[in-house]
Every structure is written in structure tokens, then in C-alpha cells.
Design a protein around this motif. Sequence first.
Motif, PDB file in Angstrom:
ATOM      1  N   LYS A 238    -120.605 -55.334  28.801  1.00 30.44           N
ATOM      2  CA  LYS A 238    -119.477 -55.549  27.898  1.00 30.44           C
ATOM      3  C   LYS A 238    -119.699 -56.897  27.224  1.00 30.44           C
ATOM      4  CE  LYS A 238    -114.447 -55.642  27.540  1.00 30.44           C
ATOM      5  NZ  LYS A 238    -113.153 -55.689  28.263  1.00 30.44           N
ATOM      6  N   VAL A 239    -120.080 -56.858  25.951  1.00 31.37           N
ATOM      7  CA  VAL A 239    -120.564 -58.052  25.249  1.00 31.37           C
ATOM      8  C   VAL A 239    -119.496 -58.653  24.331  1.00 31.37           C
ATOM      9  CG1 VAL A 239    -122.405 -58.964  23.762  1.00 31.37           C
ATOM     10  CG2 VAL A 239    -122.878 -57.021  25.278  1.00 31.37           C
ATOM     11  N   LEU A 240    -119.495 -59.965  24.253  1.00 33.40           N
ATOM     12  CA  LEU A 240    -118.683 -60.676  23.261  1.00 33.40           C
ATOM     13  C   LEU A 240    -119.624 -61.479  22.379  1.00 33.40           C
ATOM     14  CD1 LEU A 240    -115.857 -61.588  22.184  1.00 33.40           C
ATOM     15  CD2 LEU A 240    -116.079 -63.579  23.695  1.00 33.40           C
ATOM     16  N   LEU A 241    -119.544 -61.249  21.072  1.00 30.25           N
ATOM     17  CA  LEU A 241    -120.307 -62.033  20.100  1.00 30.25           C
ATOM     18  C   LEU A 241    -119.467 -63.212  19.646  1.00 30.25           C
ATOM     19  CD1 LEU A 241    -121.874 -59.188  17.916  1.00 30.25           C
ATOM     20  CD2 LEU A 241    -123.178 -60.992  19.038  1.00 30.25           C
ATOM     21  N   VAL A 242    -120.073 -64.388  19.555  1.00 28.83           N
ATOM     22  CA  VAL A 242    -119.336 -65.590  19.162  1.00 28.83           C
ATOM     23  C   VAL A 242    -119.892 -66.141  17.854  1.00 28.83           C
ATOM     24  CG1 VAL A 242    -118.619 -67.903  19.860  1.00 28.83           C
ATOM     25  CG2 VAL A 242    -118.947 -66.123  21.597  1.00 28.83           C
ATOM     26  N   ALA A 243    -119.018 -66.256  16.857  1.00 31.86           N
ATOM     27  CA  ALA A 243    -119.426 -66.769  15.542  1.00 31.86           C
ATOM     28  C   ALA A 243    -119.394 -68.290  15.580  1.00 31.86           C
ATOM     29  CB  ALA A 243    -118.501 -66.232  14.456  1.00 31.86           C
ATOM     30  N   GLY A 244    -120.548 -68.887  15.880  1.00 30.89           N
ATOM     31  CA  GLY A 244    -120.614 -70.340  16.026  1.00 30.89           C
ATOM     32  C   GLY A 244    -121.179 -71.075  14.827  1.00 30.89           C
ATOM     33  N   ASP A 245    -121.419 -70.359  13.719  1.00 28.85           N
ATOM     34  CA  ASP A 245    -121.922 -71.008  12.501  1.00 28.85           C
ATOM     35  C   ASP A 245    -120.728 -71.468  11.674  1.00 28.85           C
ATOM     36  OD1 ASP A 245    -123.091 -71.807  10.156  1.00 28.85           O
ATOM     37  OD2 ASP A 245    -124.413 -70.071   9.966  1.00 28.85           O
ATOM     38  N   VAL A 246    -120.381 -72.741  11.797  1.00 30.11           N
ATOM     39  CA  VAL A 246    -119.185 -73.269  11.127  1.00 30.11           C
ATOM     40  C   VAL A 246    -119.458 -73.688   9.676  1.00 30.11           C
ATOM     41  CG1 VAL A 246    -118.161 -74.039  13.290  1.00 30.11           C
ATOM     42  CG2 VAL A 246    -119.649 -75.605  12.010  1.00 30.11           C
ATOM     43  N   TYR A 247    -120.706 -73.600   9.257  1.00 29.95           N
ATOM     44  CA  TYR A 247    -121.077 -74.063   7.921  1.00 29.95           C
ATOM     45  C   TYR A 247    -121.226 -72.926   6.909  1.00 29.95           C
ATOM     46  CZ  TYR A 247    -122.148 -78.141  10.752  1.00 29.95           C
ATOM     47  OH  TYR A 247    -122.050 -79.177  11.636  1.00 29.95           O
ATOM     48  N   ARG A 248    -121.363 -71.718   7.407  1.00 33.58           N
ATOM     49  CA  ARG A 248    -121.616 -70.593   6.492  1.00 33.58           C
ATOM     50  C   ARG A 248    -120.617 -69.461   6.776  1.00 33.58           C
ATOM     51  NH1 ARG A 248    -125.523 -66.272   5.863  1.00 33.58           N
ATOM     52  NH2 ARG A 248    -126.158 -66.507   8.049  1.00 33.58           N
ATOM     53  N   PRO A 249    -119.518 -69.414   6.009  1.00 33.21           N
ATOM     54  CA  PRO A 249    -118.509 -68.359   6.210  1.00 33.21           C
ATOM     55  C   PRO A 249    -119.105 -66.949   6.162  1.00 33.21           C
ATOM     56  CG  PRO A 249    -117.696 -70.018   4.683  1.00 33.21           C
ATOM     57  CD  PRO A 249    -119.135 -70.334   4.922  1.00 33.21           C
ATOM     58  N   ALA A 250    -120.159 -66.773   5.344  1.00 30.84           N
ATOM     59  CA  ALA A 250    -120.792 -65.463   5.227  1.00 30.84           C
ATOM     60  C   ALA A 250    -121.396 -65.016   6.560  1.00 30.84           C
ATOM     61  CB  ALA A 250    -121.885 -65.489   4.158  1.00 30.84           C
ATOM     62  N   ALA A 251    -121.847 -65.990   7.379  1.00 30.41           N
ATOM     63  CA  ALA A 251    -122.430 -65.663   8.682  1.00 30.41           C
ATOM     64  C   ALA A 251    -121.362 -65.114   9.617  1.00 30.41           C
ATOM     65  CB  ALA A 251    -123.080 -66.903   9.289  1.00 30.41           C
TER      66      ALA A 251
ATOM     67  N   VAL B 261    -118.867 -57.824  10.749  1.00 32.23           N
ATOM     68  CA  VAL B 261    -119.280 -56.492  10.260  1.00 32.23           C
ATOM     69  C   VAL B 261    -120.213 -55.828  11.267  1.00 32.23           C
ATOM     70  CG1 VAL B 261    -120.630 -55.288   8.482  1.00 32.23           C
ATOM     71  CG2 VAL B 261    -118.962 -57.026   7.809  1.00 32.23           C
ATOM     72  N   LEU B 262    -121.188 -56.601  11.781  1.00 34.88           N
ATOM     73  CA  LEU B 262    -122.128 -56.061  12.769  1.00 34.88           C
ATOM     74  C   LEU B 262    -121.405 -55.653  14.045  1.00 34.88           C
ATOM     75  CD1 LEU B 262    -125.145 -58.554  12.433  1.00 34.88           C
ATOM     76  CD2 LEU B 262    -125.033 -56.202  11.614  1.00 34.88           C
ATOM     77  N   GLY B 263    -120.446 -56.495  14.484  1.00 31.77           N
ATOM     78  CA  GLY B 263    -119.682 -56.188  15.684  1.00 31.77           C
ATOM     79  C   GLY B 263    -118.924 -54.887  15.558  1.00 31.77           C
ATOM     80  N   GLU B 264    -118.309 -54.687  14.393  1.00 34.82           N
ATOM     81  CA  GLU B 264    -117.570 -53.436  14.141  1.00 34.82           C
ATOM     82  C   GLU B 264    -118.516 -52.240  14.122  1.00 34.82           C
ATOM     83  OE1 GLU B 264    -114.544 -51.603  10.742  1.00 34.82           O
ATOM     84  OE2 GLU B 264    -115.000 -53.752  10.745  1.00 34.82           O
ATOM     85  N   GLN B 265    -119.684 -52.464  13.527  1.00 30.71           N
ATOM     86  CA  GLN B 265    -120.686 -51.388  13.406  1.00 30.71           C
ATOM     87  C   GLN B 265    -121.172 -50.903  14.776  1.00 30.71           C
ATOM     88  OE1 GLN B 265    -123.916 -52.439  10.718  1.00 30.71           O
ATOM     89  NE2 GLN B 265    -125.321 -51.067  11.770  1.00 30.71           N
ATOM     90  N   ILE B 266    -121.364 -51.823  15.714  1.00 30.61           N
ATOM     91  CA  ILE B 266    -121.913 -51.445  17.024  1.00 30.61           C
ATOM     92  C   ILE B 266    -120.839 -51.331  18.118  1.00 30.61           C
ATOM     93  CG2 ILE B 266    -124.177 -52.454  16.518  1.00 30.61           C
ATOM     94  CD1 ILE B 266    -123.387 -54.925  18.116  1.00 30.61           C
ATOM     95  N   GLY B 267    -119.592 -51.595  17.749  1.00 31.01           N
ATOM     96  CA  GLY B 267    -118.507 -51.462  18.711  1.00 31.01           C
ATOM     97  C   GLY B 267    -118.457 -52.576  19.736  1.00 31.01           C
ATOM     98  N   VAL B 268    -118.692 -53.830  19.266  1.00 33.44           N
ATOM     99  CA  VAL B 268    -118.679 -54.995  20.151  1.00 33.44           C
ATOM    100  C   VAL B 268    -117.670 -56.015  19.624  1.00 33.44           C
ATOM    101  CG1 VAL B 268    -120.050 -57.001  20.865  1.00 33.44           C
ATOM    102  CG2 VAL B 268    -121.036 -54.730  21.018  1.00 33.44           C
ATOM    103  N   ASP B 269    -116.896 -56.633  20.540  1.00 33.85           N
ATOM    104  CA  ASP B 269    -115.901 -57.639  20.138  1.00 33.85           C
ATOM    105  C   ASP B 269    -116.580 -58.891  19.591  1.00 33.85           C
ATOM    106  OD1 ASP B 269    -113.833 -56.019  20.995  1.00 33.85           O
ATOM    107  OD2 ASP B 269    -113.793 -56.874  23.011  1.00 33.85           O
ATOM    108  N   VAL B 270    -115.908 -59.521  18.598  1.00 33.27           N
ATOM    109  CA  VAL B 270    -116.418 -60.763  18.005  1.00 33.27           C
ATOM    110  C   VAL B 270    -115.335 -61.825  18.075  1.00 33.27           C
ATOM    111  CG1 VAL B 270    -117.272 -61.871  15.896  1.00 33.27           C
ATOM    112  CG2 VAL B 270    -117.956 -59.525  16.420  1.00 33.27           C
ATOM    113  N   TYR B 271    -115.697 -63.008  18.588  1.00 35.15           N
ATOM    114  CA  TYR B 271    -114.763 -64.140  18.594  1.00 35.15           C
ATOM    115  C   TYR B 271    -115.095 -65.036  17.400  1.00 35.15           C
ATOM    116  CZ  TYR B 271    -112.184 -68.301  19.946  1.00 35.15           C
ATOM    117  OH  TYR B 271    -111.322 -69.375  19.934  1.00 35.15           O
ATOM    118  N   ALA B 272    -114.080 -65.288  16.562  1.00 36.19           N
ATOM    119  CA  ALA B 272    -114.259 -66.183  15.409  1.00 36.19           C
ATOM    120  C   ALA B 272    -113.005 -67.031  15.237  1.00 36.19           C
ATOM    121  CB  ALA B 272    -114.527 -65.366  14.149  1.00 36.19           C
ATOM    122  N   ASP B 273    -113.179 -68.273  14.855  1.00 34.43           N
ATOM    123  CA  ASP B 273    -112.060 -69.184  14.584  1.00 34.43           C
ATOM    124  C   ASP B 273    -112.365 -69.892  13.271  1.00 34.43           C
ATOM    125  OD1 ASP B 273    -110.062 -71.045  14.487  1.00 34.43           O
ATOM    126  OD2 ASP B 273    -110.321 -71.785  16.539  1.00 34.43           O
TER     127      ASP B 273
END
Length: 455
Positions: free
Chosen positions: A130-143, A149-161
Motif C-alpha cells: 500500500k503505497v503513498l507517493l509524496v510530491a516533494g518538488d516545491v519548485y515545479r507545480p507541474a511536477a 495524475v500518475l497516482g490516479e492512473q495507477i490507483g495510488v494515494d498522493v500526498y501534496a501540500d
Amino acid sequence: MFQNLQDKLDKALHTLKGKGQITEVNVAETVKEVRRALVDADVSYKVAKDFTNTVKEKALGENVITSLNPSQLMVKIVHDELAKLMGGEVTELKIDNNPSIILVAGLQGSGKTTFSGKLASFLKTKKNKKVLLVAGDVYRPAAINQLQVLGEQIGVDVYADLENKNPVEIAQSAIAQAKQNGNNVIIVDTAGRLAIDEQMMEEIRKVHQTINPTETLFVVDSMTGQDAVNTAKAFNDVLDYNGVVLTKLDGDTRGGAALTIRSVVDKPIKFISTGEKMEALDVFYPERMADRILGMGDVVSLVERAQEQFDEEEAKRLQKKIAKNSFDFDDFLKQIQQIKRMGNMKDLVGMIPGAGKALKDVEVDDNAFKGVEAIIHSMTKVERKNPNIIDNSRKKRIAAGSGTSLQEVNQLLKQFSEMGKMMKFMNSANGKKMMETMSKNMPAGGGGFPGMPKM
């Protein structure tokens, strides 16, 4: 993959073939050509020289000169040394902790975010995590958006702030959430950085120090060649990472990074990525890569990929249809889609021994089935079930609807008819007998190919 290197090594090793007499001079010439091939592939001269000195020493020590098959023995020595140069044995990802934290680092544009998504998919589907992806690139909103998008595609939760610009705090909050939600693997994607950017390198050092990851992976764009090796060393000095990931191996890669990186940073290559699809991620096997570099293919990986897409119930259904001689174009279309899910066609062809060399000048890509699929989709349901009713007027309509020629439609119908005859034979007593003989000759534990009924 590594086509230029493969061609040059093949040419170098063929210098021993056809020689009336094998001498130390012949061996020295071959070794010199091998060294030249490696340097041309962007392997550092020191690594190439050390490698060929070892090959020469072993070649003379194993009596290549007096061998009945000197060229074959030479290929074996080069193969074994290539595998050793790339690490020798496979190094698995360590994900025993609960939760296991994986920090993904690398240069800008190396493919970190895409790899993070692929790794999450790999761990979810193959390791049942059971994986959690963490969006740690604070400089590139596109990342951040890309990871979501990738998380939704593969059915994995993504943490972003999106409001927080502190990657250390983001990682800490994500880990806290993961523990609450029962995620047993956390993958932290980080901002791309330049090795010479001291501020950015200090930032990732703080992230690494704070979260104390189970695994730190350095992602390398393999198309950057020797530059990738230099940056790998700079990153390792700061992070002391656990392993390397080579991305974009489906591009025009010379191979220098794959062959040099282990000897420079003394860290194993753990994964290779060969395309944009989420399934296009493989565990790195040095032996198998040496096979592919020397044009021997990689049947084991090919069978493993087929088994991943193999549906036992579907195979049984197909077997019954073949037995009744009722295999139709709908079944054929399903088989094509199954093959496409195995990965990009160029990579698959490279896994078949000799195929890469035989099809060297043939353009092999993911559009290989495009015309065939268009023709089948242009048929009516009745025509797909009963190809025998397709007369000349129907053929013209199918060709017009699929944007293909009448000749291409005829060719597909002929191939399908021949395939039907072959399937009918395979299901006959003589065919089963032949399959039994082939099955007995397969390597121990091979178990046959996916979809092949046991006799």
C-alpha cells in the motif's frame, strides 16, 4: 537498447572467426577493438582499459588460443566480465520496514517523477504494498500535478501540500499521514537539482537526514552518458545512496552509464526504465543485460513479462476455442492487446535472441499493430466471428474504413487463415506430440510459455 555498442562488440569479437590460426596477436587485436567499442559507447577510458586488460589476461589464461571454439570462449569471457562490471548479481530493493521510506533524487529532467509513479505501480502490483507517493518538488507545480495524475492512473494515494514550500516539513507530514492510513511504503519524489548547486544539495541532504529513508535511489538519464556518471559521484558524496536507476534506455543510448557507474560509485543499479508506460520498469539483472549487449537476447525477462499479463481463465477459454476451431478476430485482437501491455515493441524484440541483429534496419515501434487493429475494428461483429464471409466487396469497405489498402486486408486475412491451420494442427494428436517433445527440452523450472496448455 545499446544497439551501436552491440554492433561494435559483435564486429570486434568476430575478428577471431575464420582465422586459420589463433595467436596472442589475434587476441590482442580483438581486445583492442573491444576497448575501442567501449570508449565509443562513452565508457571512461580507464574503465575500458581495466576491463580489456582483465579480458586479455583471462583469455590467455583460459587457453583461447588452443580452444576448439576460440571465438565462443572469447564471447563468454567478455560476457562474464560485462556482467561483473555492472554488478554481477541482482540487488533487490529493501522494503522490510513498516513503513519503508524511499527517497528519489536526481538531476533536473532525469525522469524522477515518472520513475516514482512506475515504482509505486511496481510495488503495488508485484509486491502487494500500500503505497503513498509524496510530491516533494516545491519548485515545479507541474511536477506535483504530474504525480497526482500518475497516482490516479495507477490507483495510488498522493500526498501534496501546495501551500508549503519546505520539502522537509512536507516529507514529515506525509510520513505521519502514511502511518495513520496504514501505508507500508512511502515514495518521496524530490526536486531536480544540479550537483554544483550547493543550496539545493544542502536542502536534499536535510530531507535525507530528517526522514532517514530505508532506500535512497539516484535516478540517471542514461542518454547523458559519462556526464551521468560524474553527477552520480557528486550526489553519492552528499547522500551515500543505496542504488541507481537508469531511465530512458529505450532512447539512443550508448551504454556508458550502465557500464561505468557501478565501478565509479560502487553502488548497484537497481532498476532500468524503458519507456513512458507505467509498466515499463524492470529490476536490473547484470547477467541479462550482458546477454542483451552481446545480442543474445533475454528470454527469461520476456517470459516473465508474458506471465505478468497472462490470464489463466482466458487461456483456458482460448484453448477451448482453438479445439473447436472457432478462434476469431476478436480473440486475435485480445492477444494483440496483451502483447502491447508487455512493453514497447523495440524492447521486446531486443529480448529475442538474434532478433535485434536480424531486424537492425527495420523500424520497430509501438505502432507495429496499428494497421492490423484498424482493419479488425473496421470489420462488423459478424465478419470478426466468421472471416470466411469476407468477400471482395467487404474487403474494399474494410480497407476504406481502416485507411489501409486492399492488399493489406488480403494479407491479414491470409495470415489469419494460416494461423488457424497451425492452431488446428497444434491441437491434433501429432501437434500435441510435438509440443510434448519441445516441453521436455525446455530448461528446468521453465514451465512452458504462458497460455501454452500442459499436455
